[in-house]
Design a protein around this motif. Sequence first.
Motif, mmCIF file in Angstrom:
data_model
loop_
_atom_site.group_PDB
_atom_site.id
_atom_site.type_symbol
_atom_site.label_atom_id
_atom_site.label_comp_id
_atom_site.label_asym_id
_atom_site.label_seq_id
_atom_site.Cartn_x
_atom_site.Cartn_y
_atom_site.Cartn_z
ATOM 1 N N LEU A 148 18.247 -65.262 -16.072
ATOM 2 C CA LEU A 148 18.276 -65.640 -14.664
ATOM 3 C C LEU A 148 19.610 -65.200 -14.083
ATOM 4 O O LEU A 148 20.669 -65.681 -14.499
ATOM 5 C CB LEU A 148 18.107 -67.149 -14.488
ATOM 6 C CG LEU A 148 18.336 -67.687 -13.074
ATOM 7 C CD1 LEU A 148 17.277 -67.143 -12.111
ATOM 8 C CD2 LEU A 148 18.348 -69.204 -13.074
ATOM 9 N N SER A 161 19.387 -66.561 -4.831
ATOM 10 C CA SER A 161 19.443 -66.861 -6.261
ATOM 11 C C SER A 161 19.112 -68.332 -6.511
ATOM 12 O O SER A 161 18.571 -68.676 -7.564
ATOM 13 C CB SER A 161 20.783 -66.469 -6.874
ATOM 14 O OG SER A 161 21.832 -67.256 -6.389
ATOM 15 N N GLY A 162 19.378 -69.185 -5.526
ATOM 16 C CA GLY A 162 18.957 -70.583 -5.619
ATOM 17 C C GLY A 162 17.438 -70.704 -5.634
ATOM 18 O O GLY A 162 16.873 -71.523 -6.373
ATOM 19 N N THR A 208 16.356 -69.781 -9.062
ATOM 20 C CA THR A 208 16.611 -70.898 -9.969
ATOM 21 C C THR A 208 15.527 -71.955 -9.833
ATOM 22 O O THR A 208 15.037 -72.495 -10.835
ATOM 23 C CB THR A 208 18.004 -71.509 -9.694
ATOM 24 O OG1 THR A 208 18.989 -70.485 -9.864
ATOM 25 C CG2 THR A 208 18.307 -72.673 -10.619
ATOM 26 N N THR A 211 29.432 -71.257 -10.380
ATOM 27 C CA THR A 211 28.120 -70.811 -9.912
ATOM 28 C C THR A 211 27.101 -70.884 -11.042
ATOM 29 O O THR A 211 25.990 -71.402 -10.872
ATOM 30 C CB THR A 211 28.214 -69.363 -9.379
ATOM 31 O OG1 THR A 211 29.075 -69.361 -8.242
ATOM 32 C CG2 THR A 211 26.864 -68.811 -8.993
ATOM 33 N N THR A 213 22.340 -65.129 -11.189
ATOM 34 C CA THR A 213 22.724 -65.982 -10.070
ATOM 35 C C THR A 213 24.063 -65.538 -9.498
ATOM 36 O O THR A 213 24.940 -65.084 -10.226
ATOM 37 C CB THR A 213 22.784 -67.473 -10.479
ATOM 38 O OG1 THR A 213 23.052 -68.263 -9.325
ATOM 39 C CG2 THR A 213 23.835 -67.739 -11.532
ATOM 40 N N ASP A 214 24.182 -65.641 -8.179
ATOM 41 C CA ASP A 214 25.451 -65.327 -7.523
ATOM 42 C C ASP A 214 25.842 -66.406 -6.530
ATOM 43 O O ASP A 214 26.751 -66.242 -5.739
ATOM 44 C CB ASP A 214 25.380 -63.956 -6.834
ATOM 45 C CG ASP A 214 24.340 -63.896 -5.726
ATOM 46 O OD1 ASP A 214 23.691 -64.928 -5.430
ATOM 47 O OD2 ASP A 214 24.155 -62.809 -5.154
ATOM 48 N N VAL A 261 21.481 -67.987 -18.149
ATOM 49 C CA VAL A 261 21.943 -67.972 -16.764
ATOM 50 C C VAL A 261 23.203 -67.116 -16.715
ATOM 51 O O VAL A 261 24.185 -67.408 -17.398
ATOM 52 C CB VAL A 261 22.232 -69.392 -16.242
ATOM 53 C CG1 VAL A 261 22.691 -69.337 -14.789
ATOM 54 C CG2 VAL A 261 20.998 -70.275 -16.389
ATOM 55 N N ALA A 275 23.752 -73.640 -11.471
ATOM 56 C CA ALA A 275 22.363 -73.225 -11.746
ATOM 57 C C ALA A 275 21.901 -73.816 -13.075
ATOM 58 O O ALA A 275 20.767 -74.308 -13.185
ATOM 59 C CB ALA A 275 22.260 -71.704 -11.757
ATOM 60 N N SER A 332 25.994 -64.677 -14.306
ATOM 61 C CA SER A 332 26.596 -64.216 -13.063
ATOM 62 C C SER A 332 27.482 -63.030 -13.410
ATOM 63 O O SER A 332 28.007 -62.947 -14.522
ATOM 64 C CB SER A 332 27.426 -65.330 -12.423
ATOM 65 O OG SER A 332 27.952 -64.907 -11.185
#
Length: 146
Positions: free
Chosen positions: A7, A15-16, A19, A62, A9-10, A35, A66, A37
């Motif tokens: 996954l 990205s939310g 998630t 971040t 995420t930034d 997860v 997540a 970044s």
Amino acid sequence: SLRSVLLATDGSTESGLATDVVARWPIFDLARIHVVSVATDSRPARAEPQRAWARSAADQRTVDAAAARLMDAGRDVVTEVLAGRPGAQLVETARRRSIDLVVIGSRGRTGLGRALLGSVAGEVLASARCSVLVVKPPPRRPPGRG
């Protein structure tokens, strides 16, 4: 069945949304969720160590946010902060970790906006050897239509 999911995420709204998909969809119940970044600042860290530390801490926060959402949903989660070009780093990490599926949010830009700004999701989609799930926000409704 999925065994291993990456996954990306930034901290963005998109990205939310990705998630949330991983937290809610039953297909992810038994998978280990990586997860990740990617810190993208190209300035050398040794030139500004305090600033590099702050960026690293922000990226870790971040990832941790997540991960907390996923753990609250009962997911098996591991985290990692990478450095470099996001698309290339995500693809390489997916390959190295034998990931079954990459999940990534996308702003859904098209045309000139995408050409000028590029698309991490598009790069991952074009280059990954595994399946990729691109999560986009719902389309905006024009004003006055509801």
